[in-house]
Write a protein that holds these residues in place. Structure first.
Motif, short mmCIF file in Angstrom:
data_model
loop_
_atom_site.label_atom_id
_atom_site.label_comp_id
_atom_site.label_asym_id
_atom_site.label_seq_id
_atom_site.Cartn_x
_atom_site.Cartn_y
_atom_site.Cartn_z
N LEU A 1 -9.14 -22.12 9.82
CA LEU A 1 -10.58 -21.46 11.27
C LEU A 1 -10.03 -22.23 13.09
O LEU A 1 -10.46 -22.76 12.81
CB LEU A 1 -12.08 -22.43 10.71
CG LEU A 1 -12.61 -21.71 9.20
CD1 LEU A 1 -13.08 -23.27 8.36
CD2 LEU A 1 -12.35 -20.62 9.38
N LEU B 1 -20.44 -23.06 13.61
CA LEU B 1 -19.93 -21.48 13.08
C LEU B 1 -19.75 -20.46 14.34
O LEU B 1 -18.89 -20.15 14.01
CB LEU B 1 -20.72 -21.00 12.08
CG LEU B 1 -20.92 -21.27 10.37
CD1 LEU B 1 -22.61 -20.91 10.32
CD2 LEU B 1 -19.72 -21.36 10.33
N LEU C 1 -13.77 -16.58 7.58
CA LEU C 1 -14.51 -16.96 6.31
C LEU C 1 -14.29 -16.09 4.92
O LEU C 1 -15.21 -16.46 3.91
CB LEU C 1 -15.66 -17.31 6.85
CG LEU C 1 -16.24 -18.03 7.78
CD1 LEU C 1 -17.23 -17.86 8.59
CD2 LEU C 1 -16.24 -20.03 6.78
N LEU D 1 -13.17 -17.76 1.81
CA LEU D 1 -14.00 -18.39 0.92
C LEU D 1 -16.10 -18.13 0.56
O LEU D 1 -16.19 -17.97 -0.53
CB LEU D 1 -15.26 -20.04 1.75
CG LEU D 1 -15.98 -20.63 1.56
CD1 LEU D 1 -15.22 -21.81 0.37
CD2 LEU D 1 -17.01 -21.35 2.48
N ILE E 1 -15.03 -30.84 0.22
CA ILE E 1 -14.13 -30.30 1.74
C ILE E 1 -13.61 -31.01 2.43
O ILE E 1 -14.84 -32.08 2.74
CB ILE E 1 -15.70 -29.62 2.20
CG1 ILE E 1 -16.30 -28.90 1.22
CG2 ILE E 1 -15.04 -28.93 3.59
CD1 ILE E 1 -17.42 -28.47 1.72
N ARG F 1 -16.63 -30.25 11.37
CA ARG F 1 -16.08 -29.13 10.45
C ARG F 1 -15.93 -29.49 9.24
O ARG F 1 -16.95 -28.56 8.77
CB ARG F 1 -15.13 -29.57 11.40
CG ARG F 1 -14.28 -29.29 12.76
CD ARG F 1 -13.14 -29.21 13.11
NE ARG F 1 -12.91 -28.64 14.90
CZ ARG F 1 -12.08 -28.43 15.24
NH1 ARG F 1 -10.78 -29.17 14.96
NH2 ARG F 1 -12.22 -28.20 16.99
N THR G 1 -20.16 -28.51 8.26
CA THR G 1 -20.67 -27.27 8.88
C THR G 1 -19.83 -26.03 7.78
O THR G 1 -20.76 -25.02 7.33
CB THR G 1 -19.64 -26.43 9.96
OG1 THR G 1 -19.91 -27.10 11.22
CG2 THR G 1 -19.80 -25.85 10.67
N ILE G 2 -18.80 -26.44 6.99
CA ILE G 2 -18.63 -25.73 6.03
C ILE G 2 -19.46 -25.69 4.77
O ILE G 2 -19.49 -25.09 3.94
CB ILE G 2 -16.75 -26.02 5.67
CG1 ILE G 2 -16.01 -25.24 6.59
CG2 ILE G 2 -17.01 -25.15 4.23
CD1 ILE G 2 -16.55 -23.81 7.56
N TYR H 1 -22.38 -23.89 5.45
CA TYR H 1 -22.25 -22.95 4.76
C TYR H 1 -22.17 -22.54 3.58
O TYR H 1 -23.08 -21.17 3.10
CB TYR H 1 -20.63 -22.35 5.37
CG TYR H 1 -20.31 -20.85 5.26
CD1 TYR H 1 -20.75 -20.09 6.25
CD2 TYR H 1 -19.77 -20.26 4.27
CE1 TYR H 1 -20.35 -18.79 6.27
CE2 TYR H 1 -19.45 -18.73 3.98
CZ TYR H 1 -19.50 -18.15 5.32
OH TYR H 1 -19.27 -16.43 5.61
N VAL I 1 -10.43 -26.39 7.31
CA VAL I 1 -10.99 -27.10 6.64
C VAL I 1 -10.62 -26.72 5.24
O VAL I 1 -10.36 -25.98 5.01
CB VAL I 1 -12.34 -26.30 6.90
CG1 VAL I 1 -13.24 -27.33 5.53
CG2 VAL I 1 -13.53 -26.73 8.20
#
Length: 208
Positions: free
Chosen positions: A81, A90, A99, A102, A120, A140, A143-144, A147, A193
Motif C-alpha cells: 500500500l 484509506l 486492497l 485483501l 495485522i 496503518r 486502518t486495515i 477495512y 501492511v
C-alpha cells in the motif's frame, strides 16, 4: 468462517462429540464453554477442527477416522500500500487497487466453515523519529483492521493489531525466501501492511 442457517445443525452435531470428548479425558472448561468452542467449528469428512486449529477425533459411535489432515495457514498477505508520506488513511493510498488482494482473502475466508484468525502489522520506512513512525505504523494497521471489519470480517478473529515502524525487517515469500525491500530511508515499498493467518502453533501461543 461461514455463518448461516446451518449453525443450529452444527451445534446439534457437535454436542455428542463434545460429551464424548469430555468422557474420554478431563477438561478445564464446563459443558457450556465446550459448546461455545464448537459453535465456531464445523464437521469435515474426516474430523472436527476447532477454532484454534486442533483436530478432534470421533469417539465410539461417531465413526470418524483418525485425524490425518494438517492445517496449513495461508502465506502472509503483504499489501504494498503506497501510503502518501506520513499518512495512513484509506484515501491517502496511491494504489487502492492493492486492497483487492485483501478483498479476495476475506471472501475466501468467509466461504469456509472454519473461523480463520489473523494478525495485522503496519510498517513504515525510516524517515522521521522512531516514536513518530511507531504511531504511524500502528495507525496503518488500525486502518486495515477497520477495512476488514467493514467488509464483514469478525473483529474477534483479528487477534493482534500492531505497528513496528521500520524495525519489522524484510518480508518473507510464500516459499520462505526473504524479500529484500531495499533501503530503509524514504522507501515507499516499506510503507505496507501485512495480514497473517495464524497456524496451530501460533494460535496456541495466543490462547495461553
Amino acid at each position: 468462517m461461514r455463518k448461516d442457517k446451518k449453525t443450529f445443525r452444527v451445534v446439534a452435531l457437535a454436542a455428542p462429540l463434545v460429551m464424548a470428548t469430555m468422557l474420554a479425558a478431563p477438561v478445564s472448561v464446563n459443558a457450556a464453554d465446550s459448546i461455545g468452542l464448537y459453535w465456531k467449528a464445523a464437521p469435515t469428512n474426516t474430523a472436527w477442527v476447532n477454532s484454534v486449529g486442533e483436530c478432534w477425533q470421533g469417539q465410539d459411535g461417531e465413526k470418524l477416522p483418525p485425524c490425518t489432515d494438517t492445517f496449513v495457514p495461508h502465506a502472509p498477505l503483504v499489501m504494498r500500500l503506497l501510503f502518501e508520506l506520513d499518512r495512513y488513511q484509506l484515501n491517502q493510498i496511491r494504489n487502492p487497487q492493492e486492497l483487492r488482494k485483501l478483498d479476495d482473502l476475506i471472501k475466501e475466508f468467509q466461504a469456509t466453515p472454519r473461523e480463520e484468525q489473523v494478525t495485522i502489522v503496519g510498517h513504515t520506512d525510516k524517515l522521521g523519529s522512531l516514536p513518530h513512525n511507531q504511531v504511524l505504523s500502528e495507525n496503518r494497521a488500525a486502518t486495515i483492521k477497520q477495512y476488514m471489519i467493514d467488509r464483514g470480517y469478525p473483529a474477534s478473529a483479528i487477534r493482534e493489531v500492531k505497528g513496528v515502524a521500520w524495525e519489522g525487517g524484510n518480508d518473507v515469500a510464500a516459499d520462505g525466501a526473504v524479500i529484500d525491500l531495499g533501503p530503509l530511508e524514504n522507501n515507499p515499498l516499506r510503507r505496507r501492511v501485512v495480514v497473517t493467518e495464524l497456524g496451530p502453533e501460533a494460535l496456541q501461543q495466543y490462547s495461553q
